[in-house]
Design a protein around this motif. Structure first.
Motif, short mmCIF file in Angstrom:
data_model
loop_
_atom_site.label_atom_id
_atom_site.label_comp_id
_atom_site.label_asym_id
_atom_site.label_seq_id
_atom_site.Cartn_x
_atom_site.Cartn_y
_atom_site.Cartn_z
N ASP A 56 -73.05 -52.30 16.37
CA ASP A 56 -73.80 -53.28 17.29
C ASP A 56 -75.32 -52.78 17.42
N LYS A 57 -75.29 -51.53 17.42
CA LYS A 57 -76.78 -50.85 17.62
C LYS A 57 -77.40 -51.29 16.19
N ARG B 36 -62.61 -54.95 19.97
CA ARG B 36 -63.10 -55.07 18.57
C ARG B 36 -62.37 -53.34 18.24
N SER C 31 -67.32 -53.21 11.31
CA SER C 31 -68.17 -54.51 10.74
C SER C 31 -67.44 -55.80 10.67
N ASP D 48 -69.47 -49.47 18.49
CA ASP D 48 -70.76 -49.40 19.13
C ASP D 48 -71.97 -49.14 18.08
N ALA E 254 -77.06 -53.61 14.19
CA ALA E 254 -77.22 -55.26 14.23
C ALA E 254 -78.38 -55.55 14.97
N ASP E 255 -78.50 -54.81 16.22
CA ASP E 255 -79.84 -54.92 16.94
C ASP E 255 -81.02 -54.39 16.35
N PRO F 220 -66.88 -61.88 16.78
CA PRO F 220 -68.09 -61.46 17.12
C PRO F 220 -68.16 -61.68 18.76
N THR G 289 -66.10 -57.34 13.75
CA THR G 289 -67.28 -57.65 14.48
C THR G 289 -67.56 -59.16 13.78
N SER H 53 -65.34 -58.00 23.02
CA SER H 53 -65.97 -56.89 23.58
C SER H 53 -65.69 -55.53 22.63
N VAL H 54 -66.60 -54.54 22.86
CA VAL H 54 -66.45 -53.43 22.16
C VAL H 54 -65.14 -52.66 22.16
#
Length: 181
Positions: free
Chosen positions: A170-171, A146, A132, A167, A173-174, A139, A135, A142-143
């Motif tokens: 990111d999920k 990072r 995190s 990953d 955060a979505d 930001p 990220t 890419s994955v």
């Protein structure tokens, strides 16, 4: 945010982490608060630095110590080699009652973080919090980039685990976007 409002949020977080099976040591509180603040925009304004086991707030550590001194939270010693669990006292209910509106406003976000992190161990929390951190700082990477940055900062974290942590962040955060907005 004023100190007692933060105390209401911290104590509610501790309760919810424990309800979800968290060990609820200081590391759990540190990492959960990082996600509440940075990903879910709870305005606690703790300053974090990258430290031994990922992002860490010395200000939050000082506040936890002060809350112990005020008998709002308590340490529950465990058998060695384990560190203490953090629990709340009856005074926590009083503080939460003073700021019932604040607790109610942020409770869905606190529950989200507690659900996500509650059962995780400190090693996984370190990976997620560091992912995190990376990220937030970069930001647009890419994955894979990072993940590489995580392993550069924390060489003991395996590259595959770093990529999985990025990953997962990111999920989350979505999922957070719908909760916060």
């Amino acid at each position: 945010m004023e100190r007692l409002k933060k105390a209401a949020i911290i104590t509610r977080l501790i309760e919810m982490l424990r309800q979800r099976g968290s060990w609820c040591g200081e590391t759990h509180i540190q990492k959960a608060m990082l996600f509440l603040q940075d990903m879910l925009h709870v305005p606690t304004d703790w300053d974090y630095v990258l430290y031994r086991h990922g992002p860490f707030s010395f200000d939050l550590r000082d506040e936890l110590t002060a809350l112990r001194g005020d008998e709002i939270i308590k340490l529950e010693p465990q058998h060695p080699p384990y560190g203490p669990k953090v629990g709340v006292t009856e005074r926590a209910s009083y503080v939460q009652g003073l700021f019932e509106k604040t607790v109610r406003e942020y409770e869905p976000r606190i529950a989200f973080v507690a659900d996500w992190l509650g059962a995780k161990g400190v090693t996984e929390l370190e990976r997620l919090a560091t992912a995190s951190w990376v990220t937030k700082e970069s930001p647009s990477m890419s994955v894979a980039e990072r993940g590489q940055a995580v392993t550069k900062l924390k060489p003991h974290i395996d590259r595959a685990e770093a990529d999985l942590a990025v990953d997962a962040v990111d999920k989350m955060a979505d999922k957070v976007r719908s909760l916060v907005h």
